[in-house]
Design an enzyme around this catalytic site. Sequence first.
Site, PDB file in Angstrom:
ATOM      1  N   ARG A 127       0.639  -1.253  -0.075  1.00 27.24           N
ATOM      2  CA  ARG A 127       0.003  -0.089  -0.252  1.00 27.24           C
ATOM      3  C   ARG A 127       0.753   1.244   0.114  1.00 27.24           C
ATOM      4  O   ARG A 127       1.700   1.419   0.704  1.00 27.24           O
ATOM      5  CB  ARG A 127      -0.895   0.131   1.143  1.00 27.24           C
TER       6      ARG A 127
ATOM      7  N   HIS B 129      -0.027  -0.068 -10.172  1.00 24.26           N
ATOM      8  CA  HIS B 129      -0.986  -1.062  -9.045  1.00 24.26           C
ATOM      9  C   HIS B 129      -1.525  -2.040  -9.814  1.00 24.26           C
ATOM     10  O   HIS B 129      -2.667  -2.341  -9.603  1.00 24.26           O
ATOM     11  CB  HIS B 129      -2.005  -0.261  -8.373  1.00 24.26           C
TER      12      HIS B 129
ATOM     13  N   GLU C 277      -3.197   7.693  -5.481  1.00 24.92           N
ATOM     14  CA  GLU C 277      -3.228   7.227  -6.858  1.00 24.92           C
ATOM     15  C   GLU C 277      -4.363   7.768  -7.605  1.00 24.92           C
ATOM     16  O   GLU C 277      -4.447   7.629  -8.774  1.00 24.92           O
ATOM     17  CB  GLU C 277      -3.323   5.431  -6.613  1.00 24.92           C
TER      18      GLU C 277
END
Length: 321
Positions: free
Chosen positions: A239, A286, A268
């Site tokens: 994360r 990601h 993000e």
Amino acid sequence: MPKVVLAEVVPPFVAQQLQALLADAELDAIQDTSDEELARRAADADVLVTARAKVDAHTLALTPGVRFIQRLAVGYDNLDVDAIRAAGIPAANNPGFNSSSVAEHTIMLMLVVLHRFVAAHDATCSGGFPIPGFVLANQPHLRELGDETVGLIGLGSIGRAVAERMQGFKTHVLYFARHRADQATEAQLGVEYTPFNELLAEASIVSLHAPSSAETRHLIGPTELALMQPNSFLINTSRGDLVDEAALRQALQDGRLAGAALDVLEDEESKINPFSDLPQVVVTPHSGGITRTSMPRALRLAAANIDRFLCGEPVVNLVTT
């Protein structure tokens, strides 16, 4: 017929696969988490399915019919657990569905930075096949994974999957976790428990595999980065908020780290790579957990859990009760 709302932007085939897996429920893939759309199409939903979309008290006020929340992904950082618990709604996540894919992505990032893959690729694209120039210039910096000491922060399903694959490289692997594994597990995985600060100082590659929480926010900050070796790399496929990005950027600019490889960022939603000007940093979007194998697995697990709930059977992987 019970109504399941998928409140997430996904390709149409993902929604179609989920609908096919649900035994006796109608799926509405709204692909929009705006207040207007949720209030219009999800107010009467029995089940709310998300991946990254936020579910908090405001969301629940817009969807008063929801009786169960299923997250497609690992963790629960997009779920306001306190608000959901206060509403008396059970919520579950999908641990383990992408352990293999994230582990592979993690090792790929290690190899990319150790072998300077991006620089090599760019060199061949811009100037033909630059032997011996590129090799001679970079040889002192090119490293083999088997010569490194990898430090895993976290030994959950993904951390263990990374450790298992590290054995094939004959890499020395340290780990730190809140709860130490038993000796049999350590022997099976080929890992050595090491206190947090000692791991940072000893590892030449530090790889993060911890969940996002108030306790782990900026787990790697200025103090921790100062403990790391000057020729070391930081890998984060967990994360984004585990890393203080401003501190990491400063450490990289000061030459206190050899580089970093990140599949996650703090923000993000902005769709901006804050390290795009630093050639020693590799960033992927990601994407480590999503493959043509892991995504169907996530949908199968989620659909099975939704069916359990709708049939009055105990659900699994609850994050609230």
